[in-house]
Design a protein around this motif. Structure first.
Motif, mmCIF file in Angstrom:
data_model
loop_
_atom_site.group_PDB
_atom_site.id
_atom_site.type_symbol
_atom_site.label_atom_id
_atom_site.label_comp_id
_atom_site.label_asym_id
_atom_site.label_seq_id
_atom_site.Cartn_x
_atom_site.Cartn_y
_atom_site.Cartn_z
ATOM 1 N N ARG A 1 4.750 2.725 -7.682
ATOM 2 C CA ARG A 1 3.897 1.729 -8.341
ATOM 3 C C ARG A 1 4.671 0.760 -9.230
ATOM 4 O O ARG A 1 4.423 -0.451 -9.200
ATOM 5 N N TRP B 1 2.276 1.709 -3.447
ATOM 6 C CA TRP B 1 1.241 2.128 -4.389
ATOM 7 C C TRP B 1 0.875 3.595 -4.191
ATOM 8 O O TRP B 1 0.611 4.318 -5.153
ATOM 9 N N ALA C 1 6.196 -1.726 -6.853
ATOM 10 C CA ALA C 1 5.208 -2.664 -6.327
ATOM 11 C C ALA C 1 4.861 -3.717 -7.363
ATOM 12 O O ALA C 1 4.773 -4.922 -7.049
ATOM 13 N N GLN C 2 4.642 -3.317 -8.595
ATOM 14 C CA GLN C 2 4.270 -4.262 -9.644
ATOM 15 C C GLN C 2 5.399 -5.238 -9.936
ATOM 16 O O GLN C 2 5.160 -6.436 -10.144
ATOM 17 N N LEU D 1 -3.379 -3.212 -5.771
ATOM 18 C CA LEU D 1 -2.785 -2.975 -7.085
ATOM 19 C C LEU D 1 -3.829 -2.822 -8.183
ATOM 20 O O LEU D 1 -3.503 -2.376 -9.293
ATOM 21 N N GLN E 1 0.827 -1.205 0.000
ATOM 22 C CA GLN E 1 0.000 0.000 0.000
ATOM 23 C C GLN E 1 0.859 1.251 0.000
ATOM 24 O O GLN E 1 0.570 2.216 -0.735
#
Length: 632
Positions: free
Chosen positions: A603, A596, A606-607, A629, A593
């Motif tokens: 982001r 993100w 995170a991906q 996500l 979180q």
């Protein structure tokens, strides 16, 4: 093997509950008591398709094979049924179960239908069986390969690296993905199981093992288990892998993979003392043994209070027992949650809040008042943080809610605990302990609701109208926010740490005393320093306090959360390593979180990380990160 009754004796109905008339027989042997079914409006569980007031399951006998190559559980479930005289249908919960055949005790086929699946919320589909006058039925079935309750690990995902592993996590309504029964906390059932698994794997369950494993001569062994006390079905649990056991005391011990066992044992070596302390507070431990299993790090929770076999994450192992309030918490569930259970998930605080209060009392008895006060202060800070984010009057901040503790631990766990701390503060510890003990005794092995808890307090604890007004019981349980009478934690619990936080905020003075602080004090400091810090200050904190090198995962998580919130690039590889080895949702979800929330900076990170780690997480953890996500 002792099984449940040929003739069922029903507990008498009370003002808060009602049971069906006695009818029919089961195929099992010996006498038992069926726990009552609550029928008051607030006790109706909307997350089950079952109609237990018409026909209910009282006992489940599983005979299952574990197929690690196919990642599938298959076999049969024999259900003992208690039904009204004119009942001819039994409704179970199913989520993806592949039903092959259903028969009565004479082997005659019974017609059944699987209704439409309700995907949202994991409720699954109703399994409706035309039982006629049958009161014992056999279901031959297979669980789906993607059963949400089960996680199959490859050898590479274990500590030993040689053998596969399986564990389950059934709370709240996941067990319907591998067991055909009425999956509601208000429909308590006894159970037994015969489980076959390939050598050399051992199997443990949340029931007492019956004898030694049976060698089947085909490279497999059969393990038998029995739970002769009625439990909510979410507490049926299984684990299988290359695991060994080490005794702690006459009724306590720990299982773990061989390479983890010694560290696990050292961390939980106080458990027998905790059981003694818990019994001194609220009465006899009624489950016989209290064993634990430290699972691989993919386990999604800190712990799960499965009777006689608590499941634990390895992330609590710090080398100094600083995080084993977790063990106290899961042990306390043996009274609050397992002995007396919330009838519906909207009353989860009856399990978790009462348990968190009880946990703090065990910690005080075993480790002293200072540690208990500090851990309580951390809980209170958690409540204040959540109320600050969502608003003091947000509907989800009432203890009794429509859903399963939607705002996380700060309400069901921590606000629930501070409710009881406040009551104790007003009526006195001696009176409060006597009341709570009788609550456990009078509702043992039964479901309960918030309304029942309130009414019991009014009848058996509150001494006068004046005291009732001072306690504000209804405000605590049924209204949002934090009542004005809350017993706030002792401000001196963290006086030294809070002064150090102030010094750091003003002059960036890093506390020299930090290495000698307790884990709770270190967490308080990290959680209280200014939220926005430049890279230079983060680097200085990391170097001076050894944050990247800490062996305490709670502290490491706080460091990574703080660093990622400030887009501190050196923390990214460490966060990636941490998220790759840990599957505990408490750590995984917040870090994704944070990433993100950092937009274009976080982001892509995170991906990238999630693409590598998603398959290592349990469905509980995956579901939470998937939602993060997927957000725009």
């Amino acid at each position: 093997m002792r099984r449940i009754a040929a003739t069922l004796t029903i507990l008498l109905a009370t003002t808060a509950c009602q049971t069906m008339p006695q009818s029919g027989t089961s195929a099992a042997e010996g006498a038992t008591l069926a726990a009552p079914i609550l029928t008051s409006p607030e006790a109706v569980d909307t997350l089950t398709y079952a109609k237990p007031q018409i026909a209910r399951v009282t006992h489940v006998a599983l005979d299952l094979d574990l197929d690690f190559a196919a990642r599938r559980v298959a076999g049969s479930a024999q259900l003992s049924v208690l039904a009204a005289k004119d009942a001819d249908e039994l409704i179970l919960d199913s989520n993806g179960l592949l039903i092959e055949r259903i028969t009565d005790s004479a082997g005659r086929d019974l017609a059944f239908t699987v209704g439409e699946t309700e995907v949202e919320g994991g409720k699954g589909a109703p399994l409706s069986i035309a039982i006629g006058d049958a009161r014992s039925i056999r279901i031959d079935y297979r669980a789906p390969q993607d059963a949400s309750a089960l996680q199959w690990l490859t050898p590479q995902q274990t500590s030993g690296g040689e053998h596969p592993y399986l564990f389950s996590q059934g709370q709240a309504i996941l067990n319907r993905t591998w067991i055909p029964t009425q999956d509601s906390p208000g429909i308590r059932q006894t159970w037994e199981a015969r489980i076959t698994a390939p050598k050399p794997l051992d199997v443990v369950m949340s029931g007492v093992q019956q004898g030694e494993p049976e060698d089947l001569g085909d490279g497999r062994r059969a393990f038998r288990f029995l739970m002769d006390k009625p439990v909510p079905p979410y507490l049926i649990a299984i684990a299988a892998g290359d695991i060994d056991f080490k005794a702690i005391g006459p009724r306590t011990g720990v299982w773990a993979e061989p390479s983890v066992l010694e560290n696990a044992y050292q961390e939980v070596a106080d458990t027998e003392e905790m059981v003694v302390a818990a019994e001194a507070l609220y009465g006899e431990y009624r489950w016989g043994r209290y064993d634990m299993i430290v699972l691989p790090p993919a386990f999604p929770y800190g712990g799960m209070e499965n009777p006689v076999m608590t499941f634990l994450t390895p992330t609590f192992i710090a080398g100094d027992r600083s995080n084993n309030g977790l063990v106290a918490h899961e042990l306390a569930h043996s009274w609050s949650g397992n002995l007396v259970t919330n009838a519906v998930w909207g009353d989860s605080w009856l399990n978790e809040g009462v348990t968190t209060y009880f946990e703090n009392r065990i910690v005080e008895a075993v480790y002293g008042k200072k540690r208990a006060q500090q851990e309580a202060a951390l809980m209170f800070a958690n409540i204040e943080e959540v109320l600050g984010e969502v608003g003091a009057d947000a509907p989800g901040t009432a203890l009794s809610t429509e859903g399963e503790y939607e705002l996380g631990s700060a309400i069901a766990y921590d606000k629930g605990a501070f409710f009881l701390l406040t009551v104790e503060n007003i009526v006195g510890r001696e009176r409060f302990d006597a009341w709570l003990r009788q609550w456990f005794d009078n509702h043992a092995f039964e479901p309960a609701t918030s309304e029942m808890f309130y009414e019991d307090m009014m009848e058996n604890l509150v001494a006068s109208e004046r005291e009732a007004k001072a306690l504000m019981l209804r405000e605590w349980i049924f209204e949002p926010g934090l009542p004005s009478n809350v017993a706030k934690p002792d401000p001196s619990a963290f006086s030294e740490v809070d002064a150090a936080v102030s010094d750091y905020a003003r002059m960036q003075t890093i506390p020299a005393a930090y290495p000698g602080w307790t884990a709770a004090e270190q967490m308080r400091f990290l959680d209280s320093v200014p939220a926005e810090l430049p890279a230079s200050q983060l680097a200085a904190l990391d170097t001076a306090l050894g944050l990247s090198d800490t062996g305490n995962n709670e502290i490491l998580f706080l460091w990574l959360e703080m660093a990622l919130e400030n887009r501190y690039e050196p923390a990214v590889p460490q966060a990636e390593e941490f998220l790759a080895r840990v599957g505990r949702a408490k750590f995984v979800r917040p870090l994704f979180q944070v990433l993100w929330d950092q937009g274009d900076w976080g982001r892509p990170v995170a991906q990238r990380i999630y693409a590598k780690t998603r398959d290592n997480y349990h469905s509980v953890t995956r579901a939470g990160v998937d939602r993060i996500l997927a957000a725009e």
